[in-house]
Design a protein around this motif. Sequence first.
Motif, PDB file in Angstrom:
ATOM      1  N   LEU A 189      21.221  -3.073  13.312  1.00 11.55           N
ATOM      2  CA  LEU A 189      20.998  -2.960  14.069  1.00 11.55           C
ATOM      3  C   LEU A 189      21.195  -4.035  15.859  1.00 11.55           C
ATOM      4  N   SER A 193      24.193  -3.198  18.324  1.00 10.32           N
ATOM      5  CA  SER A 193      23.908  -3.866  20.290  1.00 10.32           C
ATOM      6  C   SER A 193      25.069  -4.531  20.116  1.00 10.32           C
ATOM      7  N   TYR A 197      27.435   0.253  21.115  1.00 17.89           N
ATOM      8  CA  TYR A 197      26.233   1.926  21.077  1.00 17.89           C
ATOM      9  C   TYR A 197      26.576   3.320  20.241  1.00 17.89           C
ATOM     10  N   GLY A 200      26.158   4.630  14.232  1.00 14.47           N
ATOM     11  CA  GLY A 200      24.600   4.779  14.378  1.00 14.47           C
ATOM     12  C   GLY A 200      24.213   4.241  12.921  1.00 14.47           C
ATOM     13  N   ALA A 220      14.882   1.597  14.809  1.00  7.90           N
ATOM     14  CA  ALA A 220      15.647   2.318  15.853  1.00  7.90           C
ATOM     15  C   ALA A 220      15.195   2.247  17.363  1.00  7.90           C
ATOM     16  N   CYS A 221      13.652   2.635  17.385  1.00  8.79           N
ATOM     17  CA  CYS A 221      13.232   3.959  18.487  1.00  8.79           C
ATOM     18  C   CYS A 221      13.069   2.237  19.754  1.00  8.79           C
ATOM     19  N   PHE A 224      16.919   0.305  20.459  1.00 16.06           N
ATOM     20  CA  PHE A 224      17.513   1.890  21.180  1.00 16.06           C
ATOM     21  C   PHE A 224      16.406   3.247  22.276  1.00 16.06           C
ATOM     22  N   GLN A 227      16.001   8.253  22.472  1.00 17.91           N
ATOM     23  CA  GLN A 227      17.484   9.052  22.881  1.00 17.91           C
ATOM     24  C   GLN A 227      18.034   9.160  21.216  1.00 17.91           C
ATOM     25  N   TRP A 228      17.894   7.458  20.399  1.00 20.80           N
ATOM     26  CA  TRP A 228      18.530   7.629  19.059  1.00 20.80           C
ATOM     27  C   TRP A 228      17.654   8.146  18.338  1.00 20.80           C
ATOM     28  N   ARG A 233      22.572   9.640  15.651  1.00 22.37           N
ATOM     29  CA  ARG A 233      22.382   7.882  15.763  1.00 22.37           C
ATOM     30  C   ARG A 233      21.692   7.553  14.860  1.00 22.37           C
ATOM     31  N   MET A 234      20.571   8.129  14.059  1.00 24.29           N
ATOM     32  CA  MET A 234      19.904   7.944  12.789  1.00 24.29           C
ATOM     33  C   MET A 234      20.326   8.473  11.843  1.00 24.29           C
TER      34      MET A 234
END
Length: 253
Positions: A189, A193, A197, A200, A220-221, A224, A227-228, A233-234
């Motif tokens: 992660l 970053s 961005y 994923g 992840a939440c 980021f 919205q991820w 994204r995931m």
Amino acid sequence: MKQQDDFEEAVAQTAIRLMELTSLNTDDTAERIVALCHRALTPLGNVAAVCVLPRFAGIARRTLDTLQAREVKVVAAVNFPNGRAPISTVESETHAAMLMGADEIDLVYPFNAHLMGDRLMGARMIAACKAKCGSRGQLTVSLETGVLADPQIIHSVCRTAIAEGASFLKPGTGRQVEGATAQAVRILLEAISERSYLVGIKAPGNVRTLEQAKTYIDMACNRFGPQWLEPGRMRLGTSSLLDDALMRLGVCP
């Protein structure tokens, strides 16, 4: 108690939406892959993807299309499971899978070569695989962080994968004795970053319970934002997790 139940239901719904069902066994059959595709369509919504060996990419895509589930992606795992294939073999696997209908490729990073001192093979393999994916195919790079072990090595490999065009980073396949850890996911992660961005992340390939899934969803939440929590994204790479999520939602698997 009602609030806790609602929270668990929300996590379970999110997990289903992000799930990538897998069947990567040497004895897999066409019938087993068809059954996997049917499982991908749950009473509570479709999962994000199914991941199969390259030779089954075609039947997976045709089955899902017949079920009118074109949005469920077909992922083909190459250089699996030990990351030891030569680049030419990985290129051939990738090319064949894409021709048969795969939407994405999951490449096992050549971690053994890296640990033996060949720091260039990984970059060359990712670039070659990405080229064979073409403009429409996404590429996951599975790093086997449990084997790479050293945080600096993991971080460096992440940066290489991103630079060579990875769409997703994944800490491990779940097939190695040295499994991925939450700390390794934090490194991934951090690299995402720092560099892009747009890349994923996929949770390790051995997520089996909703509690395990929640750990990675939260990471992840928190990093980021909510919205991820969408399939671009995931992803949660698993099969047994689906049964747990459905049971929490009151559906018999």
